[in-house]
Design a protein around this motif. Sequence first.
Motif, short mmCIF file in Angstrom:
data_model
loop_
_atom_site.label_atom_id
_atom_site.label_comp_id
_atom_site.label_asym_id
_atom_site.label_seq_id
_atom_site.Cartn_x
_atom_site.Cartn_y
_atom_site.Cartn_z
N GLY A 249 0.97 -1.16 0.16
CA GLY A 249 -0.08 0.08 0.07
C GLY A 249 0.84 1.30 0.01
O GLY A 249 0.41 2.23 0.04
N CYS A 361 -0.54 5.13 3.01
CA CYS A 361 -0.95 4.02 2.83
C CYS A 361 -2.32 3.93 2.11
O CYS A 361 -3.29 4.29 2.59
N TYR A 362 -2.30 3.22 1.00
CA TYR A 362 -3.52 2.92 0.22
C TYR A 362 -4.32 1.85 0.97
O TYR A 362 -3.58 0.59 1.04
N ALA A 365 -4.74 -2.08 0.28
CA ALA A 365 -3.68 -3.17 0.23
C ALA A 365 -3.48 -3.64 1.67
O ALA A 365 -3.02 -4.98 1.78
#
Length: 401
Positions: A249, A361-362, A365
């Motif tokens: 992510g 952070c995505y 993910a």
Amino acid sequence: MRVTWTGTDLSFRLDPDDEITGKASDDHPVKLATNSCSIGGVPDDAHPDLFALAAWTIVAPWTRRSVTFDRAISAELAAALHDGWGIEAGPVGAEPRGAGRTLAISYSGGADSVAAATVYPQAPFVHFRRVPHRRVPNRWPHYRSDVLAKLAAKTGRELNVVTSDLEFTLAEPRPGYPEHHAVAAGALLMADRLDLGGLGFGYELGSRWLGGGRYLWRYTPDNVMWSPHGRWGRLFAAAGVHLVLPVGGVSEAVTMRLATRSDLKDHVRWCLRGTDGPCRLCGKCLYKELIQAAVERRPLDTPITADRPVARKWLRKPPYGGQEMIEYGLARVPGIDKTLFAGALDYFEVSEESTSWLEHCYPKAIEEIPAQWRDEAAAFMAANVGFMTEEEVRRVETWGS
Ligand SMILES: [Zn+2]
């Protein structure tokens, strides 16, 4: 394709409809050099599905219709091969292997891999070390696998080094993994011994969500190589070893920051040339220097000038491999307009604000990490990175469009 293991030595025979030049899952053409290889440092009594999967990471590009293993595999593994590749696999007759409890890190020593290791401080390492092939001449002696193995040994983690010449099964483009997943072949044969239920890789946001290894420059939720629901993810899960991307992510700016500020920082090495440190002269060193300079907010420090062949690709029009990090570097490295990257500035409208999504952070993910390891990664990202806003998530999901 017919696959035979003698101990932990693999040999394979192509069927008449198999091809010497095949395609890896990233669509890259790969030409076969030799039909044997071996894996060292691993036991010879792994579950048959683990032997089959380890072999498949090596023979997949050259297999067209069917694969026959030398021992029965589970119906689950055969089904995953059929669903994913349209390949008939057998013989079938083994009980499936249940997932173990341990997550290990496939540890290369590069910044992404070190960052993945910092997410799980208790996880043991499995390090893949290239060794020469007994029949294929080694024309790549500058590749210092011994240096990487020594650095891995100094990390203080539980370390399992597997040795293999499997990269020499490739004649073209050069020795390397037939499939990216072949780096896991040794870890798979150790999976019963280590009670593995998951294997963590250092693939980051760009590799997982922004286009994959060869640059597609588009959002790739269904990444065929690394998504858990892709064909490789389902195949690994069928063998009881889930693919886990602890840093899937976050961008390479974040993995660089995490790695160079971690207690493993003295053992980070992304360049495979040179013995005392990175060579500073190869394309990878240049790319990583741009990222590191951006993270450290300092001018670019490189001996490479615009007339060097490794600099050439940055003088062309985009898209570039790792383009999101080029944009990040252009926006943040002081004096970038006086470096070899100056020309690339003409193609982008970048600012710190427009690249801030690459510092967080995505969340999806983390959601795709198997439940038993998800909370630890989520807590790590909350404490050390921070999650993307909705607007930043939108940047990921509209990438390339
Ligand atoms: Zn280098």
